[in-house]
Design an enzyme around this catalytic site. Structure first.
Site, PDB file in Angstrom:
ATOM      1  CG  ASN A 235      -1.974   0.994   1.104  1.00  0.00           C
ATOM      2  OD1 ASN A 235      -1.645   2.114   0.605  1.00  0.00           O
ATOM      3  ND2 ASN A 235      -3.203   0.714   1.612  1.00  0.00           N
ATOM      4  CB  CYS A 240      -6.337  -0.403   0.343  1.00  0.00           C
ATOM      5  SG  CYS A 240      -7.399   0.968   0.762  1.00  0.00           S
ATOM      6  CG  HIS A 487      -8.531  -1.187   4.647  1.00  0.00           C
ATOM      7  ND1 HIS A 487      -7.307  -0.612   3.940  1.00  0.00           N
ATOM      8  CD2 HIS A 487      -8.469  -2.601   4.576  1.00  0.00           C
ATOM      9  CE1 HIS A 487      -6.481  -1.965   3.683  1.00  0.00           C
ATOM     10  NE2 HIS A 487      -7.432  -3.031   4.122  1.00  0.00           N
ATOM     11  CG  ASP A 504      -6.481  -6.405   4.333  1.00  0.00           C
ATOM     12  OD1 ASP A 504      -6.079  -5.516   3.911  1.00  0.00           O
ATOM     13  OD2 ASP A 504      -6.798  -6.336   5.372  1.00  0.00           O
TER      14      ASP A 504
END
Length: 610
Positions: A235, A240, A487, A504
């Site tokens: 990131n 993201c 997020h 993630d």
């Protein structure tokens, strides 16, 4: 929709990107009130004034929160072995506008046997925003090397309309160096202190924190490749949303193969060529052992560091990227790949009721925007999409040679693409509030989607009924947070097996179907009653993590789309270049690791002193 969100950070500044995670266990509610602030007295021994709210100063009628004795401080070795349930802490601050200290701490509360408190900067931490953090209350007395890991959310409650509550979520491994973590730019001060907005009512502000203490996650030692066979994406600040989209596209092998076959040369530079940058990124995702940077790709977009710290709209990025690749594929062996994979067609029609006249217009689409509000699932959204509108009264249709006529207007689908991308309209403009809002309503989506249902009611008369429009779910892209920021991450089934994976940012984990589907429906969750026999009204809370984009693959095309991609699909110059880059990286890594084994000795001859 362009959403800008600052990264989570600690109160002393300096962004350190931390990915948010959904808070899964059921919360345990706690409430505390802060009395009106007393006039501040000088404290010469301190650098800044800090307001601590002792138990005994709670106003009458407020039940003090039960304080549980803290367990011994957690080092890495004695962290909890299981995640604790979420605890909700509510902090009511009276006369907020009269607070004249730079920092304001809440009462201490206990979660997982550890002491916490909320820290706010009522006038901003050197910014024109409310700054808010979760703080380890007893960090000053904890032993050397302590650490604890928590997932948490911080909210400023809208006391007029709860659905406009601002909530941000993140996670952090707390330590002596970073004993507080949160959001320096949580919400604009102009919003907070405007009484008409609902965040400050009768000069009272309500802040909520939901905290779950988790077993320690050692991000340095966790190996995504070893545990799952896949690697994540780094990131850059607020990328993201892009990472979740790129992982989804990468795990469509037919698309990846087409990207590899786009013509690039050894003289191209990735930072100036989107095809080469994407080829390089996909190659590293396929063959690297650790997470991959997206800096070359964003540079090829023409982005600078400022752009990397801005959240853009995923749908917009998807369309722009598709258009650029489609253009670059023209005149090559992979020309038309984007259309073959993602393009469908629908027919807009207006048909007169009393005369024989019908107007039609064929349009293409690469994705479909489906309503969430007022729809319980994907099928309800499709029903709404093809809903017939009546044109009558003052809204009659002017038909050529027939004048004003009663008519019906609608949309029907001519064909659906092999890869169906559904954008769920989680963000909408609220005309009453004159602002964007997030729709967190419960919205279900099936593992298998049948668009031929009810005798093909979504299809136009021109549709080919020999094509079976039965789809299986490939990926679920999730937004966790509110309209002001949040997020993004993705749940993907790379081979359409029963095993799901959560991508993630840098971390990839194995997940089950329930996490990927049911827990991403959104809506409300009901807290278990602490005294079931008392007929208490159940307490419900909104789930802020929910799906915003779905990718389905047509069953009849899945063998073609989920194809094998290996080194023979990759241009030789790209393999050589990236292999050299990998070897150079390994050389530098080894050199750094072995640096302590060597020293530099300089020998001076006697002639040097002459």
């Amino acid at each position: 929709l362009a959403i800008s969100t600052p990264p989570a950070t600690h109160s002393r500044g300096g962004p350190h990107i931390a990915a948010g995670h959904p808070l899964v266990p059921s919360p345990v509610a706690m409430t505390i009130s802060t009395p009106p602030p007393a006039p501040a007295e000088p404290q010469p021994q301190q650098e800044e004034e800090e307001v601590l709210v002792p138990h005994q100063e709670l106003p009458n009628g407020t039940q003090p929160m039960e304080v549980v004795p803290a367990e011994p401080a957690a080092t890495v070795e004695n962290q909890p072995t299981e995640d604790t349930p979420i605890s909700r802490f509510t902090w009511t601050i009276d006369n907020l506008s009269r607070v004249n200290t730079k920092k304001l701490y809440s009462e201490t509360f206990v979660v997982g046997g550890y002491k916490w408190r909320v820290l706010i900067f009522p006038r901003g931490n050197n910014v024109e925003f409310l700054s808010m953090y979760l703080d380890v209350a007893d960090s000053a007395v904890l032993p050397y090397g302590w650490t604890r890991y928590a997932q948490f959310s911080l909210s400023v409650v809208n006391q007029i309309h709860n659905k406009f509550t601002i909530r941000k979520e993140t996670q952090h491994q707390f330590s002596a160096r970073e004993s507080d973590w949160g959001f320096t730019s949580f919400m604009p001060l102009s919003e907070l202190y405007n009484p008409s907005r609902g965040y400050l009512v009768n000069d009272t502000c309500v802040i909520e924190a939901e905290v779950a203490v988790c077993k320690v996650v050692d991000y340095w030692s966790y190996d995504s490749k070893k545990e799952t066979g896949y690697v994540g994406l780094k990131n850059q600040g607020a990328t993201c949303y892009m990472n979740s989209l790129l992982q989804t596209l990468y795990h469509i092998p037919y698309f990846r193969k087409a990207v590899y076959h786009m013509p690039t040369t050894e003289n191209d530079m990735p930072s100036g060529s989107i095809p080469l940058a994407l080829q390089s990124l996909f190659y590293k995702l396929q063959y690297n052992d650790s997470s991959v940077s997206t800096k070359e790709l964003t540079k090829s977009f023409g982005w600078d560091m400022h752009d990397s710290f801005m959240q853009h709209d995923v749908q917009e990025l998807n369309r722009v990227l598709s258009e650029k690749l489609e253009d670059k594929m023209k005149g090559t062996v992979v020309e038309g790949t984007i259309q073959q994979l993602f393009e469908g067609h629908h027919m807009n029609y207006i048909e007169c009721i009393n005369v024989d006249f019908k107007s039609t217009r064929k349009e293409s689409f690469y994705d479909l925007q489906l309503d969430v509000k007022g729809c319980q699932d994907v099928y309800a959204s499709f029903d709404k999409y093809v809903e017939v509108e009546r044109l009558e009264g003052d809204n009659k249709y002017h038909a050529e040679q027939h004048g004003l006529q009663d008519a019906k207007k609608g949309v029907l689908f001519i064909d659906f693409p092999p890869v169906l991308q559904l954008q769920l309209k989680r963000f909408e403009y609220d005309f009453m509030r004159d602002t964007m809002v997030k729709i967190n309503d419960r919205y279900e989506f099936p593992l298998q989607l049948d668009l031929d249902r009810d005798d093909g009611k979504y299809l136009s008369p021109d549709a080919d009924r020999n094509v079976r429009n039965l789809y299986t779910l490939h990926s679920v892209l999730v937004h966790s947070g509110g309209v002001h920021g949040g997020h993004y991450y993705a749940f993907i089934r790379p081979t359409l097996s029963d095993q799901w994976f959560k991508f993630d940012d840098e971390r990839v984990t194995k997940e089950d179907a329930k996490r990927a589907l049911e827990e991403q429906y959104g809506g409300e969750e009901e807290l278990p009653q602490t005294n079931p026999g008392l007929n208490n009204t159940p307490f419900k809370f909104t789930k802020y993590s929910n799906a915003y984009m779905l990718v389905y693959i047509r069953e009849s095309d899945k063998d073609k789309i989920i194809c094998n991609v290996d080194e023979k699909d990759i241009a030789e110059h790209l393999r050589i270049r990236l292999e050299k880059d990998r070897e150079e990286k390994e050389r530098r890594k080894k050199e750094k690791a072995e640096a302590h084994l060597y020293t530099i000795i300089k020998v001076f001859e006697s002639t040097c002193w002459a």
